[in-house]
Scaffold this active site. Sequence first.
Site, PDB file in Angstrom:
ATOM      1  N   ASP A 126       0.861  -1.174   0.000  1.00  0.00           N
ATOM      2  CA  ASP A 126       0.000   0.000   0.000  1.00  0.00           C
ATOM      3  C   ASP A 126       0.905   1.234   0.000  1.00  0.00           C
ATOM      4  O   ASP A 126       2.126   1.144   0.164  1.00  0.00           O
ATOM      5  CB  ASP A 126      -0.981  -0.012   1.189  1.00  0.00           C
TER       6      ASP A 126
HETATM    7  C1  BGC Z   1      -5.002   3.279  -0.008  1.00  0.00           C
HETATM    8  C2  BGC Z   1      -5.122   2.261  -1.122  1.00  0.00           C
HETATM    9  C3  BGC Z   1      -4.900   2.913  -2.457  1.00  0.00           C
HETATM   10  C4  BGC Z   1      -3.573   3.624  -2.447  1.00  0.00           C
HETATM   11  C5  BGC Z   1      -3.241   4.291  -3.760  1.00  0.00           C
HETATM   12  C6  BGC Z   1      -3.761   4.126  -0.129  1.00  0.00           C
HETATM   13  O1  BGC Z   1      -3.772   5.184   0.764  1.00  0.00           O
HETATM   14  O2  BGC Z   1      -5.024   2.606   1.226  1.00  0.00           O
HETATM   15  O3  BGC Z   1      -6.372   1.638  -1.063  1.00  0.00           O
HETATM   16  O4  BGC Z   1      -4.981   1.965  -3.483  1.00  0.00           O
HETATM   17  O5  BGC Z   1      -3.595   4.611  -1.433  1.00  0.00           O
HETATM   18  O6  BGC Z   1      -4.017   5.399  -3.992  1.00  0.00           O
END
Ligand code: BGC
Length: 752
Positions: free
Chosen positions: A288
């Site tokens: 993530d």
């Molecule tokens: C989120 C993810 C997301 C990623 C990219 C993160 O803060 O938890 O779900 O895919 O950002 O935007």
Amino acid sequence: MLRRLMTALSIAACLAVTAVAVRAQETMRGSARIEALLARMTVEEKIGQLVQMPGGRQRTPSSRINDEERARIRAGRVGSYLNVAGAAETRALQRIAVEETRLHIPLLFGMDVIHGYRTIFPVPLAMASSWDPAVPERAARIAATEAAAAGLHWTFSPMVDIARDPRWGRIVEGAGEDPYLGAVMAAAQVRGYQGADLSRPDTIMATAKHFAAYGAATGGRDYGGAEIGPRSLEEIYLPPFYAAAREGAGSFMAAFNEIDGVPAHANRALLRDTLRTRWHWPGLLVSDWNAVAELRNHGVAGSEADAAELALRAGVDVDMSSQAYANALAARVARDPALRALLDRAVRHVLIAKERLGLFDRPYARSDAAREAGAMLTPESRAAAREIAARSIVLLRNESGLLPIAAGVRRIAVIGALAEDANSQLGSWRARGNVEEVRPLLPALREALPRAEIAAVGNDIPAAVAAARRADLVLLVVGEDFDMTGEARSRAELGLPGDQQALADAVLDTGKPLVVLLMGGRPLAVDRLAARAPAILETWFLGVEAGPAIADVLTGRVNPAGRLPVTFPRASGAVPFPYDRLPSGRPADPDPAHDTVRYRDLPITPLFPFGHGLSYTNFTWSDFAVRPLANGSFRASVTVRNAGGRTGDEVVQLYAHDPVASVSRPIQELRGFRRIALAPGEAKRVSFTLSPAQFAIWNAGHWRVEPGEIQLMVGASSADIRGRASIRIAAAGEGREPPAAIFTSSSEEPIR
Ligand code: BGC
């Protein structure tokens, strides 16, 4: 197919299979092309494949792309981008990667395409309310067509986190509280995004996220840790991931949280032993956002380099945006040659994904400006968005038949600021959706009811009361706006925000017929409102066609049939309160004089139970019967008749309970459902086929089927059971799959 591996196995056989799988996994190789590339790559080029850079923010994709970024591509130091989109932009960067780098390896472009790219559909929690997997599958298919035409290869969706605590803001992004419903919806979205063949240019690779138990954050505080045991992990949180893996999801994303102190990005047992070894999943695992570097904040890594090494060892292939791999991995690999095999493994996963997407052969196939120009928000996509939105609406209450709006109603007061908030209909994550393209409620209602006089008042209480007094019918639009759910949007209070309760009380005091339209991305604790409101419609956030879809339901053009994918609590302090609780030694008793598992200051029931939803028609249920089949499975059948005067859908729900087992079992568990359409007077026999494996229990590291009785319940909600029967499981067995991810086959046959 993993599903076919689900057989009764002895422990010895099971261990033998696992050993073979470990070897297969550790020695997994790519195609000859990929192995040849790997043989030629430098350590820096390999690490480059694992680096994912942000190309901008979601609202401003490609905005960060400058000469420095182009130089990074040319040097082979980046393998993928997040938030670079547009046929022209992606083509230009892809050209650098394919033509100007030493090894000509194409880039991957990813984005959070969560519930639509340009055509924004209902938020995922709303689509799960359809209890119809064709709904999210169709939305994902259209989203993929649009996103792929804009040069994207990869979406960070579906979010398949089970959410049992509505304080958690990200509950809006998933399918609610139940592992079975969640598994069905997860698989449907993977199918929709990836289509039949991921190399086709109208597909994008799906990502099952966030692995795992992100929704179990203690107290519902986003990013918080999960305190759950191995059985809860396996039986509640993992089944939708398993279903996504089995459906062929090309990618998984690790979760921000820790489980019992182990952060997911350092959790080798989860990322390697469970996902790779036990589930045989061959895909690409992405971190993530910034989460590799954040292993330092978790307190399990002392430096950026430690964090990078820990994540690589645990099984994180791609580092999304933290740059820990880019900054620190090369030195670690130089120091410890044993890391080379792990590096190769991660790179192989990236290259296999690129190959699966057809990028080596047709790197520009998705970056097609002409296709992009014609693909966005087509009339067909809008029509689909309207149908999908209408199918996602849940009629929670309808006393004295207030809905659909009667022909004689001439003056309607639409009260509440949310009625005019088109922006909120786009929900959390809106990719390239535009607020100007949302059709809001008021104009849609005026169009649907041209002879009615429709007055609108925001939150001015005296003006709202005056408008209500003049009206034949009040539509009170209340709830949360889009910015109150989503990432980092957890809330402690689940009541109506601001002065909406005072507004509601004042308007209700007029005594006028009133329908509440609830909006939001989570179940709200609206006990006080519900105690007085004669009709309530849950409309969530419904996307670009929100207005027409709500008008369709209000006017009766569409008969609502959504069902709640999550329990509505009576109070903020009463969560989590999922329907599939354990019985306890003092099972819940409505009599507060008895000391049982309940709150003293609340009724024992939730405000609205899981699976609840009404219709403008009514259904009678009869003849629930279960019979054993020759292969050891069981067929459960029930007859449902439309006893009212309108065509409508019923959702037949099948629940199971194991009354005596080696461990305490939930009072009910969903094990099948089917949404059926019935004309007035029409009846259908709905049948479900269940196998013993669907009652397996996770115990001491294995799925075990225990012999004995299983109680089956068929109903119109978890709290509205219409038929009961029992089956007997004759022999013990062992399984490989989480039972909530084994889909019950069902059928419907007309009855004359
Ligand atoms: C989120 C993810 C997301 C990623 C990219 C993160 O803060 O938890 O779900 O895919 O950002 O935007």
